[in-house]
Design an enzyme around this catalytic site. Structure first.
Site, PDB file in Angstrom:
ATOM      1  N   SER A  94     -22.196   6.569  -0.802  1.00  0.00           N
ATOM      2  CA  SER A  94     -22.139   5.120  -0.664  1.00  0.00           C
ATOM      3  C   SER A  94     -20.988   4.597  -1.501  1.00  0.00           C
ATOM      4  O   SER A  94     -20.784   5.047  -2.639  1.00  0.00           O
ATOM      5  CB  SER A  94     -23.451   4.484  -1.126  1.00  0.00           C
ATOM      6  OG  SER A  94     -23.403   3.073  -0.991  1.00  0.00           O
ATOM      7  N   HIS A 108     -16.944  -1.618   2.466  1.00  0.00           N
ATOM      8  CA  HIS A 108     -18.158  -0.878   2.136  1.00  0.00           C
ATOM      9  C   HIS A 108     -18.352   0.213   3.178  1.00  0.00           C
ATOM     10  O   HIS A 108     -18.037   0.022   4.357  1.00  0.00           O
ATOM     11  CB  HIS A 108     -19.369  -1.809   2.144  1.00  0.00           C
ATOM     12  CG  HIS A 108     -20.683  -1.108   2.333  1.00  0.00           C
ATOM     13  ND1 HIS A 108     -21.328  -1.048   3.564  1.00  0.00           N
ATOM     14  CD2 HIS A 108     -21.460  -0.421   1.461  1.00  0.00           C
ATOM     15  CE1 HIS A 108     -22.445  -0.364   3.429  1.00  0.00           C
ATOM     16  NE2 HIS A 108     -22.559   0.025   2.178  1.00  0.00           N
ATOM     17  N   VAL A 111     -22.911   6.777   4.312  1.00  0.00           N
ATOM     18  CA  VAL A 111     -23.490   7.739   5.255  1.00  0.00           C
ATOM     19  C   VAL A 111     -24.603   8.474   4.521  1.00  0.00           C
ATOM     20  O   VAL A 111     -24.466   8.821   3.354  1.00  0.00           O
ATOM     21  CB  VAL A 111     -22.456   8.740   5.818  1.00  0.00           C
ATOM     22  CG1 VAL A 111     -21.562   8.064   6.847  1.00  0.00           C
ATOM     23  CG2 VAL A 111     -21.612   9.360   4.720  1.00  0.00           C
ATOM     24  N   HIS A 147     -11.675  -2.428  13.948  1.00  0.00           N
ATOM     25  CA  HIS A 147     -12.649  -2.176  15.010  1.00  0.00           C
ATOM     26  C   HIS A 147     -12.172  -1.105  15.992  1.00  0.00           C
ATOM     27  O   HIS A 147     -12.995  -0.374  16.551  1.00  0.00           O
ATOM     28  CB  HIS A 147     -12.998  -3.477  15.726  1.00  0.00           C
ATOM     29  CG  HIS A 147     -14.010  -4.293  14.996  1.00  0.00           C
ATOM     30  ND1 HIS A 147     -15.364  -4.112  15.152  1.00  0.00           N
ATOM     31  CD2 HIS A 147     -13.865  -5.270  14.064  1.00  0.00           C
ATOM     32  CE1 HIS A 147     -16.020  -4.950  14.360  1.00  0.00           C
ATOM     33  NE2 HIS A 147     -15.140  -5.664  13.694  1.00  0.00           N
ATOM     34  N   GLY A 260     -36.913   4.177  -7.985  1.00  0.00           N
ATOM     35  CA  GLY A 260     -36.642   4.560  -9.365  1.00  0.00           C
ATOM     36  C   GLY A 260     -35.287   5.196  -9.540  1.00  0.00           C
ATOM     37  O   GLY A 260     -35.093   6.048 -10.419  1.00  0.00           O
TER      38      GLY A 260
END
Length: 304
Positions: A94, A108, A111, A147, A260
Protein backbone atom coordinates in the site's frame (compact mmCIF):
# COMPACT_ATOMS: atom_id res chain seq x y z
CA UNK A 1 -4.02 -22.71 -4.33
CA UNK A 2 -1.16 -24.14 -2.28
CA UNK A 3 1.76 -22.91 -0.17
CA UNK A 4 3.83 -22.23 -3.28
CA UNK A 5 1.07 -19.94 -4.57
CA UNK A 6 1.10 -18.00 -1.32
CA UNK A 7 4.89 -17.71 -1.43
CA UNK A 8 4.72 -16.46 -5.01
CA UNK A 9 2.27 -13.73 -4.03
CA UNK A 10 4.51 -12.63 -1.16
CA UNK A 11 7.62 -12.58 -3.35
CA UNK A 12 5.82 -10.55 -6.00
CA UNK A 13 4.69 -8.00 -3.43
CA UNK A 14 8.18 -7.60 -1.98
CA UNK A 15 9.57 -7.08 -5.47
CA UNK A 16 6.83 -4.60 -6.32
CA UNK A 17 7.70 -2.52 -3.27
CA UNK A 18 11.34 -2.46 -4.41
CA UNK A 19 10.46 -1.43 -7.97
CA UNK A 20 8.06 1.34 -6.98
CA UNK A 21 10.52 2.79 -4.47
CA UNK A 22 13.26 2.77 -7.11
CA UNK A 23 10.99 4.49 -9.66
CA UNK A 24 10.05 7.24 -7.21
CA UNK A 25 13.61 7.74 -6.00
CA UNK A 26 14.57 8.20 -9.64
CA UNK A 27 12.66 11.52 -9.58
CA UNK A 28 14.48 12.78 -6.47
CA UNK A 29 17.96 14.38 -6.59
CA UNK A 30 19.05 13.19 -3.13
CA UNK A 31 16.13 12.11 -0.89
CA UNK A 32 15.74 8.38 -0.34
CA UNK A 33 13.33 6.03 1.41
CA UNK A 34 14.19 4.95 4.92
CA UNK A 35 13.16 1.41 5.85
CA UNK A 36 11.54 0.28 9.08
CA UNK A 37 11.14 -3.50 9.50
CA UNK A 38 8.61 -4.45 12.15
CA UNK A 39 6.95 -7.49 13.70
CA UNK A 40 3.39 -7.84 14.89
CA UNK A 41 2.77 -9.60 18.20
CA UNK A 42 -0.42 -11.27 16.94
CA UNK A 43 1.38 -12.64 13.90
CA UNK A 44 3.36 -11.44 10.92
CA UNK A 45 5.01 -8.11 10.28
CA UNK A 46 6.07 -5.79 7.53
CA UNK A 47 8.49 -3.47 5.85
CA UNK A 48 7.58 0.22 5.95
CA UNK A 49 9.44 2.65 3.70
CA UNK A 50 9.01 6.41 4.00
CA UNK A 51 10.55 9.24 2.00
CA UNK A 52 10.26 12.68 3.61
CA UNK A 53 11.45 16.18 2.83
CA UNK A 54 12.33 15.55 -0.79
CA UNK A 55 12.55 18.19 -3.48
CA UNK A 56 9.76 16.43 -5.43
CA UNK A 57 7.92 14.39 -2.79
CA UNK A 58 7.11 16.14 0.46
CA UNK A 59 6.26 12.76 1.95
CA UNK A 60 5.53 9.32 0.62
CA UNK A 61 5.17 5.86 2.07
CA UNK A 62 5.36 2.47 0.36
CA UNK A 63 4.43 -0.33 2.76
CA UNK A 64 4.61 -4.10 2.58
CA UNK A 65 2.79 -6.08 5.26
CA UNK A 66 1.97 -9.71 5.87
CA UNK A 67 -0.16 -10.18 8.99
CA UNK A 68 -2.36 -12.88 10.49
CA UNK A 69 -4.94 -13.06 13.23
CA UNK A 70 -7.64 -15.12 14.90
CA UNK A 71 -10.66 -13.15 13.68
CA UNK A 72 -11.18 -10.91 10.68
CA UNK A 73 -12.02 -7.35 11.79
CA UNK A 74 -15.46 -5.81 11.34
CA UNK A 75 -14.39 -3.81 8.28
CA UNK A 76 -13.81 -7.11 6.42
CA UNK A 77 -16.98 -8.88 7.54
CA UNK A 78 -19.54 -6.06 7.44
CA UNK A 79 -20.59 -6.90 3.88
CA UNK A 80 -19.57 -10.56 4.09
CA UNK A 81 -20.91 -11.97 7.37
CA UNK A 82 -19.94 -15.49 6.27
CA UNK A 83 -16.32 -14.49 7.02
CA UNK A 84 -16.96 -13.81 10.71
CA UNK A 85 -14.95 -15.86 13.21
CA UNK A 86 -12.40 -16.94 10.62
CA UNK A 87 -8.65 -16.83 11.01
CA UNK A 88 -7.00 -14.67 8.42
CA UNK A 89 -3.73 -14.00 6.64
CA UNK A 90 -3.51 -10.68 4.78
CA UNK A 91 -0.59 -9.41 2.73
CA UNK A 92 -0.20 -6.46 0.44
CA UNK A 93 1.61 -3.36 -0.72
CA UNK A 94 0.00 0.00 0.00
CA UNK A 95 1.34 3.42 -0.89
CA UNK A 96 0.43 7.09 -0.80
CA UNK A 97 2.61 9.79 -2.36
CA UNK A 98 2.19 13.47 -1.40
CA UNK A 99 4.25 15.64 -3.78
CA UNK A 100 5.61 19.04 -2.82
CA UNK A 101 4.56 20.88 -5.99
CA UNK A 102 0.77 21.52 -6.07
CA UNK A 103 0.78 20.85 -9.81
CA UNK A 104 1.83 17.24 -9.20
CA UNK A 105 -1.12 15.10 -8.07
CA UNK A 106 -1.19 12.97 -4.96
CA UNK A 107 -1.42 9.28 -5.83
CA UNK A 108 -2.44 6.11 -4.04
CA UNK A 109 -2.10 2.44 -4.92
CA UNK A 110 -2.75 -0.81 -3.15
CA UNK A 111 -2.66 -4.49 -4.06
CA UNK A 112 -3.51 -7.17 -1.54
CA UNK A 113 -4.28 -10.84 -0.98
CA UNK A 114 -6.35 -12.28 1.87
CA UNK A 115 -7.03 -15.81 3.08
CA UNK A 116 -9.80 -16.63 5.57
CA UNK A 117 -9.90 -20.08 7.18
CA UNK A 118 -12.14 -21.97 9.57
CA UNK A 119 -11.79 -25.54 10.73
CA UNK A 120 -14.01 -27.92 8.79
CA UNK A 121 -14.88 -25.37 6.09
CA UNK A 122 -13.30 -24.55 2.71
CA UNK A 123 -10.64 -21.87 2.66
CA UNK A 124 -11.79 -18.55 1.20
CA UNK A 125 -9.29 -16.33 -0.63
CA UNK A 126 -9.50 -13.15 -2.65
CA UNK A 127 -7.47 -10.34 -4.20
CA UNK A 128 -8.09 -6.60 -4.11
CA UNK A 129 -6.47 -3.31 -4.93
CA UNK A 130 -6.28 -0.51 -7.45
CA UNK A 131 -4.84 2.96 -7.91
CA UNK A 132 -6.30 6.46 -7.99
CA UNK A 133 -5.15 10.02 -8.67
CA UNK A 134 -5.90 13.16 -6.65
CA UNK A 135 -4.87 16.34 -8.50
CA UNK A 136 -5.11 19.87 -7.13
CA UNK A 137 -4.50 21.74 -10.39
CA UNK A 138 -5.45 19.07 -12.92
CA UNK A 139 -4.48 18.80 -16.57
CA UNK A 140 -6.94 16.88 -18.72
CA UNK A 141 -4.15 15.27 -20.75
CA UNK A 142 -2.69 13.83 -17.52
CA UNK A 143 -6.05 12.46 -16.42
CA UNK A 144 -6.62 10.84 -19.81
CA UNK A 145 -3.11 9.33 -19.81
CA UNK A 146 -3.70 7.97 -16.28
CA UNK A 147 -6.91 6.26 -17.38
CA UNK A 148 -5.37 4.94 -20.58
CA UNK A 149 -2.74 3.18 -18.50
CA UNK A 150 -5.43 1.87 -16.14
CA UNK A 151 -7.30 0.49 -19.13
CA UNK A 152 -4.11 -1.12 -20.46
CA UNK A 153 -3.74 -2.93 -17.13
CA UNK A 154 -7.26 -4.34 -17.54
CA UNK A 155 -7.45 -5.07 -21.28
CA UNK A 156 -6.00 -8.63 -21.17
CA UNK A 157 -8.67 -9.64 -18.65
CA UNK A 158 -11.87 -8.83 -20.51
CA UNK A 159 -13.51 -6.05 -22.48
CA UNK A 160 -15.59 -4.81 -19.55
CA UNK A 161 -12.91 -5.09 -16.84
CA UNK A 162 -11.71 -1.48 -17.03
CA UNK A 163 -15.23 -0.05 -17.04
CA UNK A 164 -16.29 -2.23 -14.11
CA UNK A 165 -13.35 -1.34 -11.89
CA UNK A 166 -13.21 2.29 -13.03
CA UNK A 167 -16.84 2.73 -11.95
CA UNK A 168 -16.14 0.94 -8.67
CA UNK A 169 -13.27 3.35 -8.05
CA UNK A 170 -15.52 6.36 -8.72
CA UNK A 171 -18.10 5.13 -6.22
CA UNK A 172 -15.58 3.99 -3.59
CA UNK A 173 -13.43 7.14 -3.49
CA UNK A 174 -16.43 9.40 -2.98
CA UNK A 175 -17.04 11.67 0.01
CA UNK A 176 -20.82 11.66 0.61
CA UNK A 177 -20.63 14.51 3.11
CA UNK A 178 -18.94 16.68 0.46
CA UNK A 179 -20.80 15.26 -2.54
CA UNK A 180 -17.55 15.00 -4.49
CA UNK A 181 -15.02 12.40 -5.54
CA UNK A 182 -11.63 12.38 -3.84
CA UNK A 183 -9.97 12.89 -7.20
CA UNK A 184 -10.23 11.70 -10.78
CA UNK A 185 -10.36 7.98 -10.06
CA UNK A 186 -8.59 5.05 -11.62
CA UNK A 187 -9.23 1.44 -10.62
CA UNK A 188 -10.63 -0.28 -7.55
CA UNK A 189 -11.44 -3.96 -7.08
CA UNK A 190 -12.04 -6.22 -4.11
CA UNK A 191 -13.19 -9.76 -3.27
CA UNK A 192 -11.74 -10.97 -6.57
CA UNK A 193 -11.90 -14.78 -6.76
CA UNK A 194 -14.33 -15.33 -9.63
CA UNK A 195 -11.52 -16.49 -11.96
CA UNK A 196 -9.08 -19.27 -11.20
CA UNK A 197 -6.26 -18.36 -8.81
CA UNK A 198 -3.63 -17.85 -11.53
CA UNK A 199 -5.75 -15.36 -13.47
CA UNK A 200 -6.74 -13.42 -10.34
CA UNK A 201 -3.08 -13.23 -9.30
CA UNK A 202 -2.08 -12.12 -12.81
CA UNK A 203 -4.63 -9.31 -12.71
CA UNK A 204 -3.37 -8.09 -9.35
CA UNK A 205 0.16 -8.08 -10.78
CA UNK A 206 -0.96 -6.13 -13.83
CA UNK A 207 -2.54 -3.44 -11.65
CA UNK A 208 0.53 -3.25 -9.43
CA UNK A 209 2.94 -3.08 -12.36
CA UNK A 210 0.99 -0.34 -14.18
CA UNK A 211 0.97 2.09 -11.24
CA UNK A 212 4.47 3.46 -11.89
CA UNK A 213 3.80 3.54 -15.62
CA UNK A 214 0.77 5.73 -14.95
CA UNK A 215 2.21 8.04 -12.30
CA UNK A 216 5.89 8.68 -13.00
CA UNK A 217 5.34 10.39 -16.40
CA UNK A 218 2.95 12.86 -14.75
CA UNK A 219 5.51 13.60 -12.04
CA UNK A 220 8.19 14.18 -14.65
CA UNK A 221 5.96 16.54 -16.64
CA UNK A 222 4.76 18.69 -13.72
CA UNK A 223 7.41 18.64 -10.98
CA UNK A 224 9.19 21.79 -12.19
CA UNK A 225 6.04 23.88 -12.75
CA UNK A 226 6.39 27.25 -10.94
CA UNK A 227 3.94 27.85 -8.08
CA UNK A 228 3.37 30.32 -5.28
CA UNK A 229 1.66 30.75 -1.92
CA UNK A 230 -1.83 30.66 -3.45
CA UNK A 231 -1.28 27.21 -5.00
CA UNK A 232 0.35 25.90 -1.84
CA UNK A 233 -2.55 27.07 0.33
CA UNK A 234 -5.06 25.38 -1.97
CA UNK A 235 -3.03 22.17 -1.97
CA UNK A 236 -3.08 22.11 1.84
CA UNK A 237 -6.83 22.81 1.90
CA UNK A 238 -7.57 20.00 -0.54
CA UNK A 239 -5.31 17.63 1.37
CA UNK A 240 -7.86 17.96 4.14
CA UNK A 241 -10.30 16.05 1.95
CA UNK A 242 -7.75 13.26 1.69
CA UNK A 243 -7.56 13.06 5.48
CA UNK A 244 -11.34 13.06 5.79
CA UNK A 245 -11.72 10.13 3.41
CA UNK A 246 -8.92 8.04 4.88
CA UNK A 247 -10.08 8.39 8.47
CA UNK A 248 -13.83 8.12 7.88
CA UNK A 249 -14.35 5.79 4.91
CA UNK A 250 -11.23 3.94 3.82
CA UNK A 251 -11.61 0.19 4.38
CA UNK A 252 -7.85 -0.39 4.38
CA UNK A 253 -7.28 2.12 7.18
CA UNK A 254 -10.16 0.66 9.18
CA UNK A 255 -8.94 -2.91 8.59
CA UNK A 256 -5.47 -2.01 9.85
CA UNK A 257 -6.68 -0.21 12.96
CA UNK A 258 -9.36 -2.79 13.82
CA UNK A 259 -6.96 -5.70 13.37
CA UNK A 260 -4.43 -4.21 15.78
CA UNK A 261 -2.05 -3.20 13.01
CA UNK A 262 0.95 -0.96 13.36
CA UNK A 263 -0.47 2.55 13.69
CA UNK A 264 2.58 4.38 12.35
CA UNK A 265 2.51 2.30 9.16
CA UNK A 266 -1.25 2.61 8.73
CA UNK A 267 -1.28 6.38 9.15
CA UNK A 268 1.69 7.02 6.89
CA UNK A 269 -1.00 7.75 4.29
CA UNK A 270 -1.71 11.07 6.00
CA UNK A 271 -0.16 14.18 4.40
CA UNK A 272 2.62 15.88 6.38
CA UNK A 273 0.64 19.14 6.36
CA UNK A 274 -3.01 19.99 5.68
CA UNK A 275 -5.49 22.67 6.64
CA UNK A 276 -9.23 23.29 7.00
CA UNK A 277 -11.04 26.59 6.50
CA UNK A 278 -14.64 27.28 7.40
CA UNK A 279 -17.00 27.44 4.42
CA UNK A 280 -14.28 28.20 1.89
CA UNK A 281 -15.48 28.64 -1.69
CA UNK A 282 -13.34 29.00 -4.83
CA UNK A 283 -13.46 32.26 -6.73
CA UNK A 284 -15.64 32.02 -9.84
CA UNK A 285 -13.60 31.43 -12.97
CA UNK A 286 -10.43 30.60 -11.01
CA UNK A 287 -8.15 27.59 -11.53
CA UNK A 288 -9.33 26.35 -8.15
CA UNK A 289 -12.96 26.51 -9.27
CA UNK A 290 -12.07 24.46 -12.34
CA UNK A 291 -11.17 21.50 -10.12
CA UNK A 292 -14.66 21.51 -8.59
CA UNK A 293 -16.54 22.22 -11.82
CA UNK A 294 -14.76 19.82 -14.17
CA UNK A 295 -13.01 17.09 -12.23
CA UNK A 296 -14.70 16.08 -8.95
CA UNK A 297 -17.60 14.10 -10.39
CA UNK A 298 -17.36 10.69 -12.12
CA UNK A 299 -17.04 10.95 -15.89
CA UNK A 300 -16.06 9.03 -18.98
CA UNK A 301 -12.47 10.19 -19.41
CA UNK A 302 -11.71 7.94 -22.37
CA UNK A 303 -14.96 8.54 -24.25
CA UNK A 304 -15.84 4.85 -24.22
Amino acid sequence: MNNDDIANVKNYLLGLQDRICAALEGEEPTARFIEDVWERQEGGGGRTRVLAGGEVFEQGGVNFSSVSGINLPASATAKRPELANRQFHAMGVSLVIHPKNPYVPTSHANVRFLIAEKAGEPTIWWFGGGFDLTPYYPFQEDVIAWHKTAKAACDPFGDDTYQTYKQWCDSYFFLPHRNETRGVGGLFFDDLNEWEFAKCFAFMQSVGDHYSQAYVPIVQKRKNTPYGERERDFQLYRRGRYVEFNLVYDRGTLFGLQSGGRTESILMSMPPAARWQYNWQPEAGSPEAQLYEKYLQPQNWLGL
